[in-house]
Scaffold this active site. Structure first.
Site, PDB file in Angstrom:
ATOM      1  N   THR A 148      52.393  19.435 -80.198  1.00 42.96           N
ATOM      2  CA  THR A 148      52.355  20.562 -81.145  1.00 42.96           C
ATOM      3  C   THR A 148      51.155  21.432 -80.764  1.00 42.96           C
ATOM      4  O   THR A 148      51.264  22.248 -79.867  1.00 42.96           O
ATOM      5  CB  THR A 148      52.285  20.087 -82.605  1.00 42.96           C
ATOM      6  N   LYS A 170      51.158  12.167 -79.285  1.00 40.52           N
ATOM      7  CA  LYS A 170      50.769  13.538 -79.621  1.00 40.52           C
ATOM      8  C   LYS A 170      49.905  13.466 -80.858  1.00 40.52           C
ATOM      9  O   LYS A 170      50.063  12.564 -81.697  1.00 40.52           O
ATOM     10  CB  LYS A 170      51.976  14.455 -79.835  1.00 40.52           C
ATOM     11  N   THR A 181      49.071  13.254 -88.138  1.00 36.63           N
ATOM     12  CA  THR A 181      50.188  13.882 -87.416  1.00 36.63           C
ATOM     13  C   THR A 181      50.146  13.369 -86.006  1.00 36.63           C
ATOM     14  O   THR A 181      49.780  14.051 -85.073  1.00 36.63           O
ATOM     15  CB  THR A 181      50.174  15.408 -87.408  1.00 36.63           C
ATOM     16  N   GLU A 261      41.950  19.091 -82.592  1.00 38.95           N
ATOM     17  CA  GLU A 261      41.929  20.542 -82.801  1.00 38.95           C
ATOM     18  C   GLU A 261      40.515  21.097 -82.916  1.00 38.95           C
ATOM     19  O   GLU A 261      39.786  20.779 -83.851  1.00 38.95           O
ATOM     20  CB  GLU A 261      42.690  20.897 -84.083  1.00 38.95           C
ATOM     21  N   SER A 385      51.013  30.383 -89.505  1.00 34.87           N
ATOM     22  CA  SER A 385      51.434  31.736 -89.147  1.00 34.87           C
ATOM     23  C   SER A 385      51.922  31.786 -87.706  1.00 34.87           C
ATOM     24  O   SER A 385      51.936  30.812 -87.002  1.00 34.87           O
ATOM     25  CB  SER A 385      50.282  32.709 -89.368  1.00 34.87           C
TER      26      SER A 385
END
EC number: 2.3.1.35
Lengths: 385, 385
Positions: A148, A170, A181, A261, A385
């Site tokens: 992702t 992932k 996640t 991230e 978004s």
């Protein structure tokens, strides 16, 4: 090679438009046997995505023929329609593979609330194309399809005397205990019983994936699945197998940490001399979740006061005024007071070591986390978004 | 007017160089009586600063003559020398005021580990200058002297029929339950017993300061102190006094939220129809501490999936698939599925409302928090420098 490193497995990763980028987004991993052993661990979040609810039932008998995974939509909180989508995904794969839908595990990742008509159509197309593309070299494609916000695929392989353990993962965000996640598939050609697979998987995840706490957020979709084909014909010593599985899991967990991230530091928190392992884990997690500490590390600031303030919120056994703290090898705090000058600590490398010596026992634990950065805030304020 | 709004109090705020900016950094608040009633609540962090350890002893008898507060150094994890500094601070104030050191509360805020010779000398100078500057108009100066990263002072006053409650607060970062880098002094000229003061203070803080959870980080130094002079000669109905104290506390808590480090949204989380108030608080806090939700709000993204994922980690009584979520009045999720389109939610105002309807009972709670922003990361990565 990842999930196709071990004998007896085929995989594929295809692109069906779930990702707006046009990158691969559906993966299929098939166990060609002769054994069809499967085990899995799931998020402990009470809010669970449809594929989690489905897959929990599937693995109960210890038999798994294949795993279908998609990125580009979590199929979580999508109601009865979403559950039917997961069911149809398994039915479609089963039909094409000539097996029972009751032996097909399904995993999804992406935005919560995504799982409508368009999602269903694309996933089913992905199953068709994925099964058609299955190959003994398909591990790399599969590892790309589950990404992702990951910047790169995560793969790990361990080879022993005649048998192999390999896997893909992932992650990127929402990494927390009880999984996050995070989707992981690990395969092996060792000969295992379903009970051995389940036991070894729980033992490995407890000390690896479960101790990766990048941002304290626990996901609705996470799952680690282990498949065993027995194709090597070799029955390893259970201790040897457990060690190999832990090695692959630890390697993948470190890759997840390294690609979290927006992170600029990979922080390894070693809690030493705790009374119990549970205490060590509680102390490590408390620091790993402390935004002030994490922001300080981003700023290359060895702010040990924030470490002590974080561990002071736990119930672990220790004397708050007799704790030592080391940052990148420098003892910045001893017996609850300042020790070496903070200027001696060089926090510019990405790899960051925090050692907390509780001085009360012989137990220890390692928790992996990341710093809190501008990029973390940016990526997670813009994700939808 | 803050702490000098009520009759019977004098205060001062002076600058002695603890802050590099040269701003006021030591405050003194003195109760001139006739009553010398005092009560306080303290951080629940096990790692406690020297002034916390000192002040806990001081308030046990319900008698407090004065409070000395400093910014520019937390005097936490500074060892025996640090505790002696707190003790000397109280001794100095007591000597100058002609009272017992055992009736002087001390509060400090700033960086952990700061509390050496230079700190001690400056604080003692601050006590001298502060006592010399005491004035019935000194509340404003005092409220300036306790600021750290606050952008403005926080003051609140409630006037009733002949009696008054007023207070000052500092906060900015590390706001979390069990208090945080938050110092509050509230004064009243109502006639109270020590028991009434203690009971009313605990009741008020439980539903105000304790439910402000800006960044989940609990400090080592936080303290809310209530002083009662009885100078009005009026003994209010206990219910009326409790309400006035709660009003001042709630007002100050809202000001702390509104000035939290780097925040761009003040998020009010109302948890409704919980089985118990404890459940409502647990659910609200879980959302308030979820970095992914907080980053989404910063990005004006009504990402309700992250709300459900956060509450799914709690043990509260509810059905994860039958929860409604409202953002700024728009029901974005009902019965665990999407409801109104996210485009209908306007998250551009700073004031942000999140309502979580658990649909199982009649209890409720409000938790205040903030978003996770670039400025939060910046301020907290640079604090020590």
């Amino acid at each position: 090679m990842s999930v196709t490193a071990a004998q007896g497995f085929e995989a594929a990763g295809v692109a069906v438009g779930l990702k707006s980028t046009g990158n691969r987004d559906v993966a299929v991993v098939v166990n060609r046997g002769p054994l069809k052993v499967g085990a899995a661990v799931f998020t402990s979040n009470r809010a669970q995505a449809n594929p989690i609810m489905w897959s929990k039932q599937i693995v109960q008998d210890g038999v798994v023929e294949a795993v279908v995974l998609n990125s580009g939509g979590a199929n979580c909180f999508t109601g009865a329609f979403g559950f039917q989508t997961t069911h149809q995904t398994a039915e479609k794969a089963a039909e094409l593979l000539g097996v029972s839908a009751g032996d097909i595990v399904v995993c999804s990742t992406g935005l919560i609330g995504v799982g409508g008509e368009d999602f269903r159509a694309k996933v089913l197309t992905g199953v068709e194309q994925g099964v058609a593309a299955l190959s003994a070299d398909g591990g790399e494609d599969a590892s790309l399809a589950i990404m992702t916000t990951d910047s790169k695929p995560k793969r790990a392989v361990v080879q022993r005397d005649g048998w192999t353990v390999g896997g893909m993962a992932k992650g990127a965000g929402m990494l927390a205990p009880g999984l996050a996640t995070m989707l992981v598939v690990i395969t092996t050609d060792a000969v295992l019983t379903a009970e051995q697979a389940d036991e070894a998987l729980r033992a490995a995840t407890t000390v690896t994936f479960d101790r990766l706490d990048s941002d304290g957020c626990m996901s609705t979709n996470d799952q680690v699945t282990l498949l065993a084909s027995g194709a090597s014909g070799i029955t390893p010593d259970p201790t040897d197998f457990a060690a190999a599985l832990r090695e692959v899991s630890d390697n993948l967990a470190a890759q997840l940490q390294g690609d979290a991230e927006g992170a600029s530091h990979d922080i390894t928190i070693d809690v030493q001399h705790a009374e119990t392992e549970a205490d060590a884990v509680e102390v490590g997690r408390s620091v790993a979740r402390n935004n002030l500490f994490k922001a300080a590390i981003f700023g290359n600031d060895p702010n040990w006061g924030r470490v002590l303030a974080a561990i002071g919120t736990t119930q672990a056994a220790f004397d708050p005024y007799d704790v030592d703290v080391y940052m990148n090898g420098v003892r910045v705090c001893t017996a609850g007071g300042p020790d070496r000058p903070r200027e001696e600590v060089d926090l510019t490398p990405r790899a960051t070591s925090l050692v907390i010596d509780l001085k009360v026992g012989a137990a220890e634990a390692r928790i992996r986390t990341n710093d809190l950065t501008h990029d973390y805030v940016h990526e997670n304020s813009a994700y939808a978004s």
